[in-house]
Design a protein around this motif. Structure first.
Motif, mmCIF file in Angstrom:
data_model
loop_
_atom_site.group_PDB
_atom_site.id
_atom_site.type_symbol
_atom_site.label_atom_id
_atom_site.label_comp_id
_atom_site.label_asym_id
_atom_site.label_seq_id
_atom_site.Cartn_x
_atom_site.Cartn_y
_atom_site.Cartn_z
ATOM 1 N N VAL A 5 -31.501 -60.087 -41.646
ATOM 2 C CA VAL A 5 -31.549 -58.913 -42.530
ATOM 3 C C VAL A 5 -33.003 -58.626 -42.913
ATOM 4 C CG1 VAL A 5 -30.715 -57.883 -44.683
ATOM 5 C CG2 VAL A 5 -29.236 -59.476 -43.417
ATOM 6 N N GLY A 6 -33.483 -57.467 -42.573
ATOM 7 C CA GLY A 6 -34.829 -57.039 -42.954
ATOM 8 C C GLY A 6 -34.733 -56.325 -44.295
ATOM 9 N N ILE A 7 -35.510 -56.799 -45.262
ATOM 10 C CA ILE A 7 -35.423 -56.229 -46.618
ATOM 11 C C ILE A 7 -36.753 -55.568 -46.957
ATOM 12 C CG2 ILE A 7 -35.083 -56.780 -49.061
ATOM 13 C CD1 ILE A 7 -33.386 -59.190 -48.194
ATOM 14 N N VAL A 8 -36.704 -54.311 -47.341
ATOM 15 C CA VAL A 8 -37.929 -53.607 -47.734
ATOM 16 C C VAL A 8 -37.984 -53.558 -49.256
ATOM 17 C CG1 VAL A 8 -39.311 -51.518 -47.479
ATOM 18 C CG2 VAL A 8 -37.770 -52.226 -45.624
ATOM 19 N N GLY A 9 -39.002 -54.206 -49.844
ATOM 20 C CA GLY A 9 -39.197 -54.172 -51.288
ATOM 21 C C GLY A 9 -38.874 -55.489 -51.969
ATOM 22 N N ALA A 10 -39.846 -56.005 -52.707
ATOM 23 C CA ALA A 10 -39.650 -57.257 -53.459
ATOM 24 C C ALA A 10 -39.569 -56.962 -54.954
ATOM 25 C CB ALA A 10 -40.760 -58.255 -53.151
ATOM 26 N N GLY A 11 -38.720 -56.023 -55.309
ATOM 27 C CA GLY A 11 -38.348 -55.824 -56.716
ATOM 28 C C GLY A 11 -37.126 -56.701 -56.957
ATOM 29 N N PRO A 12 -36.463 -56.534 -58.100
ATOM 30 C CA PRO A 12 -35.262 -57.328 -58.365
ATOM 31 C C PRO A 12 -34.201 -57.169 -57.275
ATOM 32 C CG PRO A 12 -35.841 -55.996 -60.279
ATOM 33 C CD PRO A 12 -36.817 -55.646 -59.220
ATOM 34 N N ALA A 13 -34.007 -55.955 -56.744
ATOM 35 C CA ALA A 13 -32.953 -55.740 -55.745
ATOM 36 C C ALA A 13 -33.242 -56.532 -54.469
ATOM 37 C CB ALA A 13 -32.806 -54.244 -55.439
ATOM 38 N N GLY A 14 -34.421 -56.354 -53.889
ATOM 39 C CA GLY A 14 -34.753 -57.001 -52.620
ATOM 40 C C GLY A 14 -34.788 -58.517 -52.733
ATOM 41 N N LEU A 15 -35.380 -59.006 -53.813
ATOM 42 C CA LEU A 15 -35.511 -60.463 -53.970
ATOM 43 C C LEU A 15 -34.165 -61.126 -54.221
ATOM 44 C CD1 LEU A 15 -38.720 -60.468 -56.172
ATOM 45 C CD2 LEU A 15 -38.550 -61.392 -53.843
ATOM 46 N N LEU A 16 -33.354 -60.496 -55.066
ATOM 47 C CA LEU A 16 -32.046 -61.108 -55.345
ATOM 48 C C LEU A 16 -31.171 -61.063 -54.094
ATOM 49 C CD1 LEU A 16 -30.080 -62.452 -57.286
ATOM 50 C CD2 LEU A 16 -29.358 -60.180 -58.053
ATOM 51 N N LEU A 17 -31.246 -59.974 -53.351
ATOM 52 C CA LEU A 17 -30.469 -59.903 -52.108
ATOM 53 C C LEU A 17 -30.889 -61.043 -51.170
ATOM 54 C CD1 LEU A 17 -28.432 -58.486 -50.255
ATOM 55 C CD2 LEU A 17 -30.333 -57.094 -49.380
ATOM 56 N N SER A 18 -32.190 -61.217 -51.015
ATOM 57 C CA SER A 18 -32.696 -62.274 -50.131
ATOM 58 C C SER A 18 -32.184 -63.646 -50.581
ATOM 59 C CB SER A 18 -34.224 -62.234 -50.134
ATOM 60 O OG SER A 18 -34.738 -63.252 -49.338
ATOM 61 N N HIS A 19 -32.180 -63.861 -51.895
ATOM 62 C CA HIS A 19 -31.711 -65.140 -52.436
ATOM 63 C C HIS A 19 -30.204 -65.321 -52.214
ATOM 64 C CE1 HIS A 19 -31.547 -68.652 -54.997
ATOM 65 N NE2 HIS A 19 -30.586 -68.084 -55.702
ATOM 66 N N LEU A 20 -29.417 -64.290 -52.505
ATOM 67 C CA LEU A 20 -27.956 -64.397 -52.339
ATOM 68 C C LEU A 20 -27.591 -64.607 -50.865
ATOM 69 C CD1 LEU A 20 -26.731 -61.562 -54.781
ATOM 70 C CD2 LEU A 20 -26.706 -64.046 -55.190
ATOM 71 N N LEU A 21 -28.320 -63.942 -49.964
ATOM 72 C CA LEU A 21 -28.064 -64.126 -48.530
ATOM 73 C C LEU A 21 -28.388 -65.564 -48.125
ATOM 74 C CD1 LEU A 21 -29.460 -60.776 -47.048
ATOM 75 C CD2 LEU A 21 -27.057 -61.421 -47.358
ATOM 76 N N HIS A 22 -29.487 -66.077 -48.642
ATOM 77 C CA HIS A 22 -29.859 -67.469 -48.359
ATOM 78 C C HIS A 22 -28.736 -68.430 -48.761
ATOM 79 C CE1 HIS A 22 -32.030 -71.231 -48.419
ATOM 80 N NE2 HIS A 22 -31.818 -71.339 -49.722
ATOM 81 N N LEU A 23 -28.132 -68.160 -49.930
ATOM 82 C CA LEU A 23 -27.027 -69.023 -50.387
ATOM 83 C C LEU A 23 -25.831 -68.938 -49.436
ATOM 84 C CD1 LEU A 23 -27.066 -68.399 -54.259
ATOM 85 C CD2 LEU A 23 -28.168 -70.242 -52.974
ATOM 86 N N GLU A 24 -25.737 -67.830 -48.707
ATOM 87 C CA GLU A 24 -24.652 -67.655 -47.727
ATOM 88 C C GLU A 24 -25.078 -68.126 -46.336
ATOM 89 O OE1 GLU A 24 -21.664 -66.675 -48.343
ATOM 90 O OE2 GLU A 24 -21.758 -65.659 -50.275
ATOM 91 N N GLY A 25 -26.277 -68.676 -46.234
ATOM 92 C CA GLY A 25 -26.759 -69.146 -44.924
ATOM 93 C C GLY A 25 -27.262 -68.019 -44.031
ATOM 94 N N ILE A 26 -27.614 -66.883 -44.640
ATOM 95 C CA ILE A 26 -28.108 -65.739 -43.848
ATOM 96 C C ILE A 26 -29.611 -65.590 -44.060
ATOM 97 C CG2 ILE A 26 -27.929 -63.228 -43.520
ATOM 98 C CD1 ILE A 26 -25.029 -63.551 -44.775
ATOM 99 N N GLU A 27 -30.321 -65.418 -42.969
ATOM 100 C CA GLU A 27 -31.781 -65.365 -43.010
ATOM 101 C C GLU A 27 -32.271 -63.936 -43.284
ATOM 102 O OE1 GLU A 27 -34.311 -65.558 -39.358
ATOM 103 O OE2 GLU A 27 -33.718 -67.667 -39.574
ATOM 104 N N SER A 28 -33.342 -63.823 -44.030
ATOM 105 C CA SER A 28 -33.917 -62.494 -44.255
ATOM 106 C C SER A 28 -35.432 -62.588 -44.343
ATOM 107 C CB SER A 28 -33.363 -61.883 -45.549
ATOM 108 O OG SER A 28 -33.779 -62.638 -46.668
ATOM 109 N N VAL A 29 -36.090 -61.451 -44.165
ATOM 110 C CA VAL A 29 -37.534 -61.360 -44.412
ATOM 111 C C VAL A 29 -37.727 -60.176 -45.350
ATOM 112 C CG1 VAL A 29 -39.797 -60.862 -43.396
ATOM 113 C CG2 VAL A 29 -38.180 -62.325 -42.168
#
Ligand code: APR
Ligand code: PHB
Length: 390
Positions: A5-29
């Motif tokens: 999952v490619g995430i554009v933006g490191a505000g609360p939305a992008g960072l929390l999404l990246s973290h929640l995906l990580h908890l599900e074993g999904i990689e993001s940048v």
């Protein structure tokens, strides 16, 4: 570079999404145009509803929030020379809100992502998103002199109200609903202890004012100003004297202190529909803006990415497409509820140029009703602490 999952933006939305995906074993940048220093110190919203607080705690990023956040059990509406308290727990089955700066949420999330070897490219501005209607979308970005491409399965556009992701949805597929309010907020952060433990929303003939805070030592205060005003016209003394006038109440005094930061925020509402196109999913301010009066912006960003993380997890784990297909409709129900609540609070509390005595009496009648009727107070309280289902 390739990721899931490619995430554009490191505000609360992008960072929390990246973290929640990580908890599900999904990689993001995460690709972020600003520096880490900048996003960690950007002063924005500060009110978290009950649901987002529980989510951050469950996701393992709530320890400092629990320690340093200020739990509030009500707010005050101040008008006609009196203060009226809206008590949250008794009206909402025990719920409350937590005052904790958005940049603190951002700091906690960045720390958690980096500790788990998460990849956040700072000072890397996304230039465009290609192939959103294919199964291999691409984020093009520039970091210094380097132009890179991030190929992924999905793109999350979490790039805020001035981002580029929304532009990747063809104009014909997108409808934008917008409303501008004829005023802005001038906000300050001050080394001044809060004068009351709770937030005060003041309706006053000189215009709206809000008393909020960030800690027992730091106040966060706002005054309604004209939409075209600049900070040049607002030396510190003028800001304090307006706050004093609009928040004045017999037997109560407003503590002043050095102003650490000031800024002017436009007040507008905006929603794009749909918030998904092909493999591109918009979340947070990239998809919708609310006027700050209801304190809903940060909470909506959290709600969006919770839905998106669950939908992506169902796709990766079970090949399910139904949750992804419903993402836009699911989020938009909450978004429109919050748009209405924010518009309602804004309309009730501000001075509208051109309004006469009739409209002002309507506002006062509404304020008195909210403070005098349990049913009306519940409407405010349950929306403020966040509705469980919408
Ligand atoms: N490339 C990379 N990053 C970008 C780009 C781009 N082209 N354009 C914008 N960004 C970054 C911004 O620098 C910002 O850090 O996207 C991020 C968006 O973050 P926010 O604006 O904080 O939006 P969001 O995460 O949706 O959070 C919503 O923000 O406006 C407040 O009060 C509102 O609390 C709400 C919250
Ligand atoms: C804030 O503390 O920044 C704040 C609080 C309540 C609002 C808006 C902003 O409605």
């Amino acid at each position: 570079m390739r990721t899931q999952v490619g995430i554009v933006g490191a505000g609360p939305a992008g960072l929390l999404l990246s973290h929640l995906l990580h908890l599900e074993g999904i990689e993001s940048v995460v690709v972020e145009t600003r520096s880490r220093e900048y996003v960690e110190h950007r002063v924005r919203a500060g009110v978290l509803e009950h649901g987002p607080v529980e989510l951050l705690k469950q996701a393992g990023v709530g320890a400092r929030l629990v320690r340093e956040g200020l739990q509030h059990h009500g707010i005050e509406l101040r008008f006609g020379g009196r203060g009226h308290r809206i008590d949250f727990p008794s009206l909402t089955g025990g719920r409350s809100i937590t005052v904790y700066g958005q940049q603190e949420v951002v700091k906690d999330l960045i720390r958690a992502r980096l500790a788990a070897d998460g990849r956040i490219l700072f000072e890397a501005g996304a230039l465009g998103v290609d192939g959103v209607d294919s199964s291999a979308p691409l984020v093009r970005y520039r970091q210094g002199d380097h132009e890179g491409e991030l190929s992924c399965d999905f793109v999350a556009g979490c790039d805020g109200s001035h981002g580029i992701c929304r532009g990747a949805i063809p104009a014909g597929a997108l409808t934008v609903y917008e409303k501008e309010y004829p005023f802005a907020w001038l906000g300050i952060l001050a080394a001044a202890s809060p004068s009351t433990e709770e937030l005060i929303y003041a309706y006053h003939e000189r215009g709206f004012a809000l008393h909020s805070m960030r800690s027992p030592q730091i106040g966060r205060l706002y005054v309604q100003v004209r939409p075209d005003e600049t900070l040049d016209g607002w030396p510190d003394e003028r800001i304090w004297s307006e706050l004093q006038a609009r928040l004045a109440l017999e037997g109560w005094s407003l503590t002043e202190g050095p102003i650490l930061e000031k800024g002017i925020t436009a007040m507008r509402s905006s929603v794009v529909e749909p918030i998904q196109y092909g493999r591109l999913f918009l979340a947070g301010d990239a998809a919708h803006i609310v006027p700050a009066t209801g304190a809903k912006g940060l909470n909506l960003a959290v709600a969006d990415v919770r839905v998106l993380a669950e939908a992506l997890a169902a796709w990766y784990r079970h090949g399910r497409t139904d949750l992804l297909e419903r993402y836009s409709a699911t989020c938009l129900r909450r978004v429109w509820r919050a748009e209405h609540f924010s518009w309602w609070m804004t309309s009730m509390l501000h001075r509208f140029e051109g309004d006469g005595a009739f409209e002002q009496r309507l506002q006062l009648a509404q304020l008195r009703y909210v403070c005098g009727s349990r049913a009306a107070a519940t409407t405010l309280a349950e929306n403020y602490v966040g509705l469980e289902s919408v």
